[in-house]
Scaffold this motif. Structure first.
Motif, PDB file in Angstrom:
ATOM      1  N   PRO A 134       0.816  -1.223   0.000  1.00  0.00           N
ATOM      2  CA  PRO A 134       0.000   0.000   0.000  1.00  0.00           C
ATOM      3  C   PRO A 134       0.846   1.268   0.000  1.00  0.00           C
ATOM      4  CG  PRO A 134      -0.800  -1.568   1.654  1.00  0.00           C
ATOM      5  CD  PRO A 134       0.517  -2.087   1.152  1.00  0.00           C
ATOM      6  N   PHE A 135       0.282   2.331  -0.584  1.00  0.00           N
ATOM      7  CA  PHE A 135       0.845   3.685  -0.564  1.00  0.00           C
ATOM      8  C   PHE A 135       2.140   3.829  -1.346  1.00  0.00           C
ATOM      9  CE2 PHE A 135      -1.128   2.914   3.690  1.00  0.00           C
ATOM     10  CZ  PHE A 135      -2.311   3.620   3.455  1.00  0.00           C
ATOM     11  N   VAL A 136       2.414   2.903  -2.265  1.00  0.00           N
ATOM     12  CA  VAL A 136       3.640   3.018  -3.062  1.00  0.00           C
ATOM     13  C   VAL A 136       3.604   4.274  -3.916  1.00  0.00           C
ATOM     14  CG1 VAL A 136       4.935   2.003  -4.964  1.00  0.00           C
ATOM     15  CG2 VAL A 136       4.204   0.575  -3.072  1.00  0.00           C
ATOM     16  N   ASP A 137       2.494   4.482  -4.629  1.00  0.00           N
ATOM     17  CA  ASP A 137       2.390   5.652  -5.502  1.00  0.00           C
ATOM     18  C   ASP A 137       2.387   6.944  -4.706  1.00  0.00           C
ATOM     19  OD1 ASP A 137       2.297   4.008  -7.730  1.00  0.00           O
ATOM     20  OD2 ASP A 137       0.110   3.833  -7.674  1.00  0.00           O
ATOM     21  N   THR A 138       1.786   6.915  -3.507  1.00  0.00           N
ATOM     22  CA  THR A 138       1.709   8.117  -2.675  1.00  0.00           C
ATOM     23  C   THR A 138       3.081   8.523  -2.159  1.00  0.00           C
ATOM     24  OG1 THR A 138      -0.514   7.472  -1.989  1.00  0.00           O
ATOM     25  CG2 THR A 138       0.600   9.151  -0.666  1.00  0.00           C
ATOM     26  N   LEU A 139       3.865   7.530  -1.741  1.00  0.00           N
ATOM     27  CA  LEU A 139       5.150   7.811  -1.115  1.00  0.00           C
ATOM     28  C   LEU A 139       6.304   7.918  -2.111  1.00  0.00           C
ATOM     29  CD1 LEU A 139       4.929   5.402   1.961  1.00  0.00           C
ATOM     30  CD2 LEU A 139       4.608   7.874   1.950  1.00  0.00           C
ATOM     31  N   ARG A 140       6.058   7.571  -3.359  1.00  0.00           N
ATOM     32  CA  ARG A 140       7.162   7.506  -4.327  1.00  0.00           C
ATOM     33  C   ARG A 140       7.877   8.850  -4.480  1.00  0.00           C
ATOM     34  NH1 ARG A 140       8.290   3.699  -8.154  1.00  0.00           N
ATOM     35  NH2 ARG A 140       6.250   2.697  -7.835  1.00  0.00           N
ATOM     36  N   GLU A 141       7.148   9.948  -4.337  1.00  0.00           N
ATOM     37  CA  GLU A 141       7.748  11.257  -4.544  1.00  0.00           C
ATOM     38  C   GLU A 141       8.479  11.785  -3.315  1.00  0.00           C
ATOM     39  OE1 GLU A 141       7.821  12.448  -7.529  1.00  0.00           O
ATOM     40  OE2 GLU A 141       6.601  10.764  -8.215  1.00  0.00           O
ATOM     41  N   VAL A 142       8.372  11.090  -2.187  1.00  0.00           N
ATOM     42  CA  VAL A 142       9.076  11.523  -0.983  1.00  0.00           C
ATOM     43  C   VAL A 142      10.573  11.256  -1.161  1.00  0.00           C
ATOM     44  CG1 VAL A 142       9.324  11.222   1.507  1.00  0.00           C
ATOM     45  CG2 VAL A 142       7.063  11.054   0.435  1.00  0.00           C
ATOM     46  N   PRO A 143      11.412  12.253  -0.966  1.00  0.00           N
ATOM     47  CA  PRO A 143      12.856  12.046  -1.187  1.00  0.00           C
ATOM     48  C   PRO A 143      13.418  10.921  -0.315  1.00  0.00           C
ATOM     49  CG  PRO A 143      12.341  14.384  -0.951  1.00  0.00           C
ATOM     50  CD  PRO A 143      11.089  13.641  -0.599  1.00  0.00           C
ATOM     51  N   LEU A 144      14.295  10.128  -0.888  1.00  0.00           N
ATOM     52  CA  LEU A 144      15.006   9.042  -0.241  1.00  0.00           C
ATOM     53  C   LEU A 144      14.078   7.929   0.234  1.00  0.00           C
ATOM     54  CD1 LEU A 144      17.703  10.983   1.847  1.00  0.00           C
ATOM     55  CD2 LEU A 144      17.939   9.928  -0.389  1.00  0.00           C
ATOM     56  N   ILE A 145      13.141   8.243   1.138  1.00  0.00           N
ATOM     57  CA  ILE A 145      12.294   7.207   1.725  1.00  0.00           C
ATOM     58  C   ILE A 145      11.350   6.617   0.689  1.00  0.00           C
ATOM     59  CG2 ILE A 145      10.530   6.754   3.475  1.00  0.00           C
ATOM     60  CD1 ILE A 145      11.778   8.916   5.180  1.00  0.00           C
ATOM     61  N   GLY A 146      10.753   7.483  -0.137  1.00  0.00           N
ATOM     62  CA  GLY A 146       9.778   7.010  -1.124  1.00  0.00           C
ATOM     63  C   GLY A 146      10.354   6.012  -2.106  1.00  0.00           C
ATOM     64  N   PRO A 147      11.457   6.347  -2.793  1.00  0.00           N
ATOM     65  CA  PRO A 147      12.057   5.366  -3.706  1.00  0.00           C
ATOM     66  C   PRO A 147      12.516   4.095  -3.007  1.00  0.00           C
ATOM     67  CG  PRO A 147      12.863   7.565  -4.180  1.00  0.00           C
ATOM     68  CD  PRO A 147      12.084   7.670  -2.907  1.00  0.00           C
ATOM     69  N   PHE A 148      13.033   4.238  -1.775  1.00  0.00           N
ATOM     70  CA  PHE A 148      13.463   3.043  -1.033  1.00  0.00           C
ATOM     71  C   PHE A 148      12.272   2.129  -0.757  1.00  0.00           C
ATOM     72  CE2 PHE A 148      14.376   0.683   2.850  1.00  0.00           C
ATOM     73  CZ  PHE A 148      15.630   0.158   2.576  1.00  0.00           C
TER      74      PHE A 148
END
Length: 322
Positions: free
Chosen positions: A134-148
């Protein structure tokens, strides 16, 4: 090395570490009970063949997983009979199972599919597919944490997450339950456990069966998750690497997680000679990179990681005093 490349390597590390982690935890249960099991390799190989073949025939990866666990548990029963019931040499029993698995898996696969000892490529429901958290697309744009989160944590198959969940469960079972206390005591002093009225034989068989289940999951993951089918000698020594990781971890679950991630990182790094050349400015031959995990295994077994003391009753058959 940029962040995107690092994430790719870490993602591959998780995938490669999963079968090592499951096999390492399997060996942990067995050796904590006093049964040395060098046959992890053979159990994984048998599980890989059984799961790949049954998944190809049935079209269901879950039936294949059950078949893989069944094949591994069958080998565990044989090892238990030889080591516990008949008090045979545990190391020889494990080596024998490895040799049997090496030949029997190819023979059965060749008899079933006539493809040189391989199973047909698995597709669709016959293999484990990636799970998007869950929330992959939502968090993807968060620097460092999102891509990880998107690249390393999400996108793995069911057995990857099951392997990592097995680490705290193993810790809880060994250190927070009566069963775990008795199991560790059996590996240290089986006479005291027997005196307390607890069956040493039953505990050791239970540990051996748990070993079979975890090795079955490891082999099934290799055939139906990491790869798309079974191939000859597909475990490629991972059972032995798992044993080295177990010694490296000093028979502790959380250390086992860190040790197998380290071995998995070396395996992942071996696939990226461009990264090593760009980082260190030298070209290393691919065969040398492929040997990295095995070189680390030799270093661990040579004792360069500090003194690792196995369970005191390990490798010793128990004879009940009358």
């Amino acid at each position: 090395m940029d962040y995107a490349t690092l994430l790719q390597i870490l993602d591959t590390t998780v995938r490669f570490a999963t079968p090592l982690l499951l096999a390492c935890l399997a060996g942990l249960f067995s050796e904590r009970s006093g049964i040395f099991d060098i046959g992890l390799e053979g159990k994984m190989l048998m599980a890989g063949m059984a799961s790949g073949a049954v998944a190809a025939l049935s079209g269901s990866v879950w039936i294949g997983l059950l078949a893989g666990i069944g094949g591994s548990v069958l080998f565990s029963i044989v090892h238990g009979l030889a080591s516990i019931t008949f008090r045979g040499n545990q190391l020889i029993s494990g080596v024998a199972l490895n040799f049997v698995a090496s030949g029997a898996t190819v023979l059965v696969a060749q008899s079933l599919f006539h493809q040189g000892g391989r199973t047909p490529p698995l597709t669709g429901d016959a293999r484990f597919n990636p799970i998007t958290l869950p929330f992959v697309d939502t968090l993807r744009e968060v620097p460092l944490i999102g891509p990880f989160y998107a690249e390393v944590i999400s996108g793995h198959s069911f057995l990857v997450y099951a392997a990592f969940v097995a680490v705290p469960l193993t810790w809880w079972a060994l250190y927070r339950t009566r069963f775990g206390l008795r199991l560790r005591a059996v590996g240290e002093n089986p006479e005291s456990v027997d005196t307390a009225g607890v069956s040493v034989i039953r505990l050791r068989y239970t540990a051996v069966m748990i070993t079979g289940i975890l090795c079955g999951m490891a082999g099934a993951y290799m055939a139906t998750g990491l790869q798309a089918g079974f191939g000859k000698e597909m475990t490629a020594g991972r059972g032995y690497i798992a044993l080295a990781a177990l010694i490296f971890a000093k028979w502790r679950p959380w250390y086992a997680l860190m040790a197998t991630l380290l071995f998995g990182f070396f395996q992942a790094l071996a696939l990226r000679p461009d990264v090593i050349e760009g980082t260190f400015g030298m070209a290393i031959p691919v065969p040398a990179l492929d040997a990295l995990p095995y070189i680390l295994t030799v270093i661990v077994l040579a004792g360069f990681v500090g003194r690792a003391i196995p369970p005191r009753a390990g490798g010793q058959p128990y004879v009940k005093e009358r």
